[in-house]
Design a protein around this motif. Sequence first.
Motif, PDB file in Angstrom:
ATOM      1  N   LYS A   1      17.865  12.401  31.441  1.00  0.00           N
ATOM      2  CA  LYS A   1      18.703  13.582  31.270  1.00  0.00           C
ATOM      3  C   LYS A   1      19.257  13.685  29.845  1.00  0.00           C
ATOM      4  N   TYR A   2      19.515  12.536  29.217  1.00  0.00           N
ATOM      5  CA  TYR A   2      20.101  12.524  27.879  1.00  0.00           C
ATOM      6  C   TYR A   2      19.199  11.826  26.852  1.00  0.00           C
ATOM      7  N   GLN A   3      17.921  11.719  27.149  1.00  0.00           N
ATOM      8  CA  GLN A   3      16.951  11.109  26.216  1.00  0.00           C
ATOM      9  C   GLN A   3      17.322   9.671  25.857  1.00  0.00           C
ATOM     10  N   ASN A   4      17.739   8.889  26.843  1.00  0.00           N
ATOM     11  CA  ASN A   4      18.046   7.480  26.626  1.00  0.00           C
ATOM     12  C   ASN A   4      17.020   6.625  27.350  1.00  0.00           C
ATOM     13  N   ASN A   5      16.303   5.807  26.605  1.00  0.00           N
ATOM     14  CA  ASN A   5      15.308   4.930  27.219  1.00  0.00           C
ATOM     15  C   ASN A   5      15.932   3.576  27.549  1.00  0.00           C
ATOM     16  N   ILE A   6      16.819   3.585  28.538  1.00  0.00           N
ATOM     17  CA  ILE A   6      17.502   2.372  28.963  1.00  0.00           C
ATOM     18  C   ILE A   6      16.709   1.748  30.113  1.00  0.00           C
ATOM     19  N   ILE A   7      16.252   0.544  29.938  1.00  0.00           N
ATOM     20  CA  ILE A   7      15.419  -0.221  30.882  1.00  0.00           C
ATOM     21  C   ILE A   7      14.012   0.350  30.937  1.00  0.00           C
ATOM     22  N   PHE A   8      13.874   1.621  31.300  1.00  0.00           N
ATOM     23  CA  PHE A   8      12.551   2.260  31.329  1.00  0.00           C
ATOM     24  C   PHE A   8      12.499   3.400  30.316  1.00  0.00           C
ATOM     25  N   GLY A   9      11.303   3.662  29.801  1.00  0.00           N
ATOM     26  CA  GLY A   9      11.097   4.818  28.949  1.00  0.00           C
ATOM     27  C   GLY A   9      10.139   5.776  29.631  1.00  0.00           C
ATOM     28  N   ILE A  10      10.554   7.020  29.813  1.00  0.00           N
ATOM     29  CA  ILE A  10       9.671   8.017  30.413  1.00  0.00           C
ATOM     30  C   ILE A  10       9.584   9.221  29.492  1.00  0.00           C
ATOM     31  N   GLY A  11       8.521   9.989  29.638  1.00  0.00           N
ATOM     32  CA  GLY A  11       8.379  11.165  28.787  1.00  0.00           C
ATOM     33  C   GLY A  11       7.043  11.837  28.963  1.00  0.00           C
ATOM     34  N   THR A  12       6.750  12.744  28.032  1.00  0.00           N
ATOM     35  CA  THR A  12       5.514  13.516  28.040  1.00  0.00           C
ATOM     36  C   THR A  12       4.768  13.246  26.748  1.00  0.00           C
ATOM     37  N   SER A  13       3.481  12.995  26.836  1.00  0.00           N
ATOM     38  CA  SER A  13       2.691  12.779  25.622  1.00  0.00           C
ATOM     39  C   SER A  13       1.310  13.408  25.788  1.00  0.00           C
ATOM     40  N   ILE A  14       0.598  13.518  24.687  1.00  0.00           N
ATOM     41  CA  ILE A  14      -0.757  14.073  24.726  1.00  0.00           C
ATOM     42  C   ILE A  14      -1.670  13.107  25.483  1.00  0.00           C
ATOM     43  N   ASP A  15      -2.500  13.644  26.333  1.00  0.00           N
ATOM     44  CA  ASP A  15      -3.464  12.845  27.097  1.00  0.00           C
ATOM     45  C   ASP A  15      -4.529  12.311  26.137  1.00  0.00           C
ATOM     46  N   ASP A  16      -4.653  10.995  26.043  1.00  0.00           N
ATOM     47  CA  ASP A  16      -5.585  10.445  25.058  1.00  0.00           C
ATOM     48  C   ASP A  16      -7.043  10.483  25.514  1.00  0.00           C
ATOM     49  N   THR A  17      -7.297  10.977  26.725  1.00  0.00           N
ATOM     50  CA  THR A  17      -8.690  11.182  27.138  1.00  0.00           C
ATOM     51  C   THR A  17      -9.056  12.673  27.154  1.00  0.00           C
ATOM     52  N   ASN A  18      -8.053  13.519  27.034  1.00  0.00           N
ATOM     53  CA  ASN A  18      -8.256  14.963  26.932  1.00  0.00           C
ATOM     54  C   ASN A  18      -7.123  15.516  26.078  1.00  0.00           C
ATOM     55  N   SER A  19      -7.319  15.521  24.779  1.00  0.00           N
ATOM     56  CA  SER A  19      -6.232  15.790  23.832  1.00  0.00           C
ATOM     57  C   SER A  19      -5.777  17.239  23.802  1.00  0.00           C
ATOM     58  N   THR A  20      -6.245  18.060  24.747  1.00  0.00           N
ATOM     59  CA  THR A  20      -5.749  19.441  24.846  1.00  0.00           C
ATOM     60  C   THR A  20      -4.644  19.552  25.893  1.00  0.00           C
ATOM     61  N   GLU A  21      -4.395  18.461  26.638  1.00  0.00           N
ATOM     62  CA  GLU A  21      -3.417  18.499  27.723  1.00  0.00           C
ATOM     63  C   GLU A  21      -2.365  17.411  27.553  1.00  0.00           C
ATOM     64  N   TYR A  22      -1.240  17.597  28.262  1.00  0.00           N
ATOM     65  CA  TYR A  22      -0.158  16.604  28.270  1.00  0.00           C
ATOM     66  C   TYR A  22      -0.172  15.809  29.574  1.00  0.00           C
ATOM     67  N   VAL A  23       0.369  14.591  29.528  1.00  0.00           N
ATOM     68  CA  VAL A  23       0.506  13.750  30.715  1.00  0.00           C
ATOM     69  C   VAL A  23       1.897  13.112  30.736  1.00  0.00           C
ATOM     70  N   LEU A  24       2.260  12.588  31.898  1.00  0.00           N
ATOM     71  CA  LEU A  24       3.494  11.813  32.041  1.00  0.00           C
ATOM     72  C   LEU A  24       3.252  10.404  31.526  1.00  0.00           C
ATOM     73  N   THR A  25       4.278   9.781  30.966  1.00  0.00           N
ATOM     74  CA  THR A  25       4.180   8.376  30.575  1.00  0.00           C
ATOM     75  C   THR A  25       5.407   7.626  31.089  1.00  0.00           C
TER      76      THR A  25
END
Length: 544
Positions: A1-25
């Motif tokens: 909610k506040y962009q704090n990666n405490i214990i776990f880090g989650i987010g959205t990044s470019i899919d490295d097998t299909n660089s036209t789409e985003y994936v969860l990380t």
Amino acid sequence: KYQNNIIFGIGTSIDDTNSTEYVLTIGAGNLGLDKPEYYMNESKTTMAYRQDMFDSASALSNDTSTIKQDVNDVYKLEKELAKCYGTTDEQQQRPKARIRTTVGQLRQLLHASFDFTNYLTSAYASANVTLMDSDIVIVEDIDYLYCVSSIIEQVPPRTLQNYAIGRFMMQLNDNLPKQFRSIKENLNHAVGVTTTERARAVNCGRFVNKYMPFAVTKLYIKKHFDDNARKQVFEMVANIKKKIINILGDSTWMDSISKNKTIEKVLAIDVQIGYPDYLVSDNVTQLEMQYADYVFDSSFINNIFKILQIKAKEEFQLLRKHVDRKAWDDLPPATVNAFYSPLKNQIIIPVGILQKPFYDKDAPRYLNSGGIGVVIGHEITHAFVGRGLHFDKDGNRIPLWTHETIKAFIERKKCIVDQYSSFTVPNLNINANGDKTQNEDIADNIGLRAAFYAYQEFIQANPNADKRLKDLSKYSPTQMFFINYAHIWSAKMTDASARDRVLSSDHSLEPFRVNGPTSNFVEFDRACNCKPGQGNSRVNKCPA
């Protein structure tokens, strides 16, 4: 909610097998003391860290009776979490167990007591993004997730809550009243970081540039930047690209498949110079849309919370968008840095670095070539050195080189690794870590050569373009190229800072970034009338 990666880090990044789409990380978060090594033994740093926790908690509470025990419990928890990371060297050596799965299969994959599926779903729901079972999830380090899950299931809720809130407050520290900033200063002094508080106007400027970078950049370029300078830098990029392609073409250790793919990739690099084009337009519609949610009240801390929520929301909402491979993304243009993105095969040279000593549109080309020219060459080199080696020209995770070429590369780069590992840090009597910094060191070596060759070609085509500088006329243009290269890396640092950087940074210390590449370059010898073995000239020069 506040962009704090405490214990776990989650987010959205470019899919490295299909660089036209985003994936969860999802992967590792960060530690309060940054590096896991700090937690291995008791030291003045760990004692100061616990004191920082105690003082901060005491300043926030009227009841201090349990704080000492709470601090000990929280530190004990973080010390256990640090073991899940391994040392910095271990992280470099062991490949992370990286797994591609889906939201629907995540719970079955992890078999952990902690409900990662619910964690992800709740986070994205805060940004009005509903996750589907088919959404791709990249688990960055499954061993870390298992390790941490087994720890937190045994921790009392009070300790877990205290840890999360304490870390959250720690990351807010710079925006809190002076009482809290003074507490942080005590910790900084204990770890060897000497700072003086910046003027309030400077802090405010940095804050606004961090969270409204494109609005700040529009004001900056209108007042301080000539758009014609961008054209000159674009021209430099094209010329330096050409010289790197020549270096690749002349290599005898690469097979033709690897060589051709690398040249194709360099040619395909997207180049972003200065700032996004829309910032020079009188039409501010795009800026208005970017900052439409920035509606604030008179409470600074509430406004901080709102901005952090907006930024988190923006990242989560990327999941439902397509990747714009030509976009600038959210990197602040008014920053002194440069970037290469392997997922977009893109270099970004922000307007912030297009100033002295790196660049001046009215300066002789030899100064600009030894400054921003080398930086450009460095960033282009990352297309095939370091992470870039694992991605094709379209940003997909497809190896660029054959096994034979990689084997030859590993053999050739030993020279650079050994050379930089032999550098000794003044006052500390410790050696640099050439293995850790090798990718940046190789990029420095190639970047210097490519920029120099591009300058040579420019001056052959424009023999009267560069004049000698007043009071520096005794130095030739080629000598001034190398002098400005040394100038851009002029630096002063404390011993504690130097030690910390040797242990943790992927970049060599500034003296080594100058002495390493120049000692390997025969053109430096020629410009300075050095014989191999004399001064900074290396007898057995490492190949770039």
